[in-house]
Enzyme design. Structure first.
Site, PDB file in Angstrom:
ATOM      1  CE  LYS A   1      -4.164  -1.985   1.987  1.00 13.86           C
ATOM      2  NZ  LYS A   1      -5.269  -1.828   2.929  1.00 13.86           N
TER       3      LYS A   1
ATOM      4  CG  ASP B   1      -9.397  -0.037   3.361  1.00  6.39           C
ATOM      5  OD1 ASP B   1     -10.170  -0.798   2.760  1.00  6.39           O
ATOM      6  OD2 ASP B   1      -8.216  -0.340   3.623  1.00  6.39           O
TER       7      ASP B   1
HETATM    8  P1  NAP Z   1      -2.779  -3.559  11.339  1.00  5.50           P
HETATM    9  O1  NAP Z   1      -2.305  -2.417  10.516  1.00  5.50           O
HETATM   10  O2  NAP Z   1      -1.855  -4.696  11.600  1.00  5.50           O
HETATM   11  O3  NAP Z   1      -3.237  -2.952  12.777  1.00  5.50           O
HETATM   12  C1  NAP Z   1      -3.653  -3.792  13.817  1.00  5.50           C
HETATM   13  C2  NAP Z   1      -4.185  -2.954  14.994  1.00  5.50           C
HETATM   14  O4  NAP Z   1      -4.694  -3.868  15.969  1.00  5.50           O
HETATM   15  C3  NAP Z   1      -3.138  -2.107  15.696  1.00  5.50           C
HETATM   16  O5  NAP Z   1      -3.726  -0.934  16.185  1.00  5.50           O
HETATM   17  C4  NAP Z   1      -2.718  -3.013  16.866  1.00  5.50           C
HETATM   18  O6  NAP Z   1      -2.253  -2.303  17.983  1.00  5.50           O
HETATM   19  C5  NAP Z   1      -4.041  -3.631  17.214  1.00  5.50           C
HETATM   20  N1  NAP Z   1      -3.910  -4.921  17.911  1.00  5.50           N
HETATM   21  C6  NAP Z   1      -3.635  -6.126  17.345  1.00  5.50           C
HETATM   22  N2  NAP Z   1      -3.638  -7.090  18.294  1.00  5.50           N
HETATM   23  C7  NAP Z   1      -3.921  -6.475  19.470  1.00  5.50           C
HETATM   24  C8  NAP Z   1      -4.059  -6.917  20.806  1.00  5.50           C
HETATM   25  N3  NAP Z   1      -3.922  -8.208  21.134  1.00  5.50           N
HETATM   26  N4  NAP Z   1      -4.371  -6.025  21.770  1.00  5.50           N
HETATM   27  C9  NAP Z   1      -4.539  -4.716  21.459  1.00  5.50           C
HETATM   28  N5  NAP Z   1      -4.406  -4.224  20.204  1.00  5.50           N
HETATM   29  C10 NAP Z   1      -4.106  -5.091  19.223  1.00  5.50           C
HETATM   30  O7  NAP Z   1      -4.094  -4.210  10.741  1.00  5.50           O
HETATM   31  P2  NAP Z   1      -5.227  -3.533   9.816  1.00  5.50           P
HETATM   32  O8  NAP Z   1      -4.895  -3.726   8.384  1.00  5.50           O
HETATM   33  O9  NAP Z   1      -5.481  -2.163  10.315  1.00  5.50           O
HETATM   34  O10 NAP Z   1      -6.473  -4.518  10.108  1.00  5.50           O
HETATM   35  C11 NAP Z   1      -7.078  -4.601  11.405  1.00  5.50           C
HETATM   36  C12 NAP Z   1      -8.254  -5.582  11.340  1.00  5.50           C
HETATM   37  O11 NAP Z   1      -9.256  -5.057  10.478  1.00  5.50           O
HETATM   38  C13 NAP Z   1      -7.912  -6.970  10.767  1.00  5.50           C
HETATM   39  O12 NAP Z   1      -8.624  -7.937  11.515  1.00  5.50           O
HETATM   40  C14 NAP Z   1      -8.422  -6.922   9.339  1.00  5.50           C
HETATM   41  O13 NAP Z   1      -8.813  -8.177   8.867  1.00  5.50           O
HETATM   42  C15 NAP Z   1      -9.638  -6.011   9.515  1.00  5.50           C
HETATM   43  N6  NAP Z   1      -9.977  -5.276   8.276  1.00  5.50           N
HETATM   44  C16 NAP Z   1     -11.257  -5.369   7.816  1.00  5.50           C
HETATM   45  C17 NAP Z   1     -11.606  -4.676   6.675  1.00  5.50           C
HETATM   46  C18 NAP Z   1     -13.006  -4.775   6.130  1.00  5.50           C
HETATM   47  O14 NAP Z   1     -13.191  -4.491   4.943  1.00  5.50           O
HETATM   48  N7  NAP Z   1     -13.993  -5.114   6.945  1.00  5.50           N
HETATM   49  C19 NAP Z   1     -10.663  -3.872   5.998  1.00  5.50           C
HETATM   50  C20 NAP Z   1      -9.356  -3.793   6.525  1.00  5.50           C
HETATM   51  C21 NAP Z   1      -9.027  -4.494   7.673  1.00  5.50           C
HETATM   52  P3  NAP Z   1      -0.703  -1.800  18.094  1.00  5.50           P
HETATM   53  O15 NAP Z   1      -0.616  -0.532  17.291  1.00  5.50           O
HETATM   54  O16 NAP Z   1      -0.528  -1.567  19.547  1.00  5.50           O
HETATM   55  O17 NAP Z   1       0.153  -2.920  17.558  1.00  5.50           O
END
Ligand code: NAP
Length: 277
Positions: free
Chosen positions: A69, A105
């Site tokens: 990205k 998004d």
């Molecule tokens: P990402 O960039 O890896 O960010 C993950 C986030 O989750 C960070 O803020 C991280 O906190 C936090 N996190 C992860 N595990 C945690 C835990 N055990 N305790 C507290 N905080 C935790 O991921 P992303 O791309 O933003 O995606 C996040 C989620 O959204 C995923 O499950 C993905 O599948 C979903 N998603 C859905 C859509 C949709 O279309 N519905 C689109 C995009 C993403 P830290 O900053 O502290 O590490």
């Protein structure tokens, strides 16, 4: 397919699990468009080459997923304001000879939330839990949608600061802020099937009240532990499938100039994701 079939594709690493081919090919078929959509594995570090390949092969639409990205945002000819601010691009479309990077998004989440809940986000007080790529896109788009306040709550403060800088009305907060907002969206991966905390609820859920609309962007399972807890506490809930459909719909419209067939795209997603047990 024929010699004039137009091509769209998603690049990522990994990418074979992507639901995008299912969603977009269903939409092309519904509208009778002579387009096809493929998943193309592109190794990390080669996102810029993929943009060059888009020019070379005359690919008319590109979806971009991890880890490309940021590099694709640098490689395109022009960027939407969302990409300028986020530095991350999930969709490339053509504007004449130029390749334009967009990020659908955040607007996809706003569009899905407003449709599913029947509530506008203008003047709403919104809390975003998480500060990763999806959370940042949501903060930026919710700011443009006119929220009166955005509170970012995240495990890591530095990422929360980066996210909160994306909207004028945003600030960092803690779990103590959640009771006082209208909308809370989980944008962490907590609760995601197969993830490290599949049974978990961000920040325990004790803050949830009947006045809240609680949204989750995790879409597998469809009803996450957070959404189940929110429903038990009398809050309204919005699941993550709508964001998946509407970020794709916005990209589809950029590429084809046709209104996306939302019902068909939703049915394609529902057919591809197993129902909860
Ligand atoms: P990402 O960039 O890896 O960010 C993950 C986030 O989750 C960070 O803020 C991280 O906190 C936090 N996190 C992860 N595990 C945690 C835990 N055990 N305790 C507290 N905080 C935790 O991921 P992303 O791309 O933003 O995606 C996040 C989620 O959204 C995923 O499950 C993905 O599948 C979903 N998603 C859905 C859509 C949709 O279309 N519905 C689109 C995009 C993403 P830290 O900053 O502290 O590490």
């Amino acid at each position: 397919m024929s010699g004039v079939t137009r091509l769209a594709a998603v690049i990522g690493d990994p990418v074979r699990h992507s639901m995008s081919p299912t969603i977009h090919n269903a939409a092309f078929a519904e509208l009778g468009l002579d387009w096809t959509y493929l998943a193309l594995p592109v190794p990390s570090g080669r996102g810029g080459d993929a943009v060059e390949a888009m020019r070379l092969f005359g690919i008319d639409g590109l979806s971009v997923t991890m880890p490309h990205k940021d590099t694709v945002a640098q490689a395109v000819d022009a960027r939407t304001s969302a990409v300028e601010r986020l530095g991350a691009c999930n969709c490339v479309f053509r504007d004449g000879d130029r390749l334009v990077g967009d990020n659908t998004d955040g607007d996809g989440w706003v569009r899905a939330f407003e449709l599913d809940s029947g509530l506008g986000l203008a003047d709403a007080r919104v809390a975003v839990i998480g500060a990763g790529g999806a959370a940042r896109a949501i903060v930026e788009a919710v700011g443009r949608a006119g929220a009166s306040e955005i509170v970012v709550v995240n495990r890591t403060t530095a990422s929360a600061e980066r996210a909160a800088a994306l909207a004028e009305v945003a600030r960092i907060g803690t779990v103590d802020d959640l009771a006082d907002v209208d909308v809370v969206v989980n944008a962490t991966s907590i609760g995601m099937a197969g993830g490290p905390d599949a049974e978990g609820i961000p920040l325990s859920g004790s803050w949830i009240g009947q006045h809240h609309v609680v949204a989750d962007i995790v879409y597998q399972p469809r009803s996450t532990p957070l959404l189940q807890e929110a429903a038990r506490r009398g809050a309204r809930t919005v699941g993550g499938l709508g964001m998946l459909v509407h970020q794709a719909a916005t990209a589809f419209e950029r590429w084809t100039n046709h209104t996306a067939p939302i019902d068909t795209m939703t049915a394609a997603v529902l057919g591809a994701i197993p129902p909860d047990d």
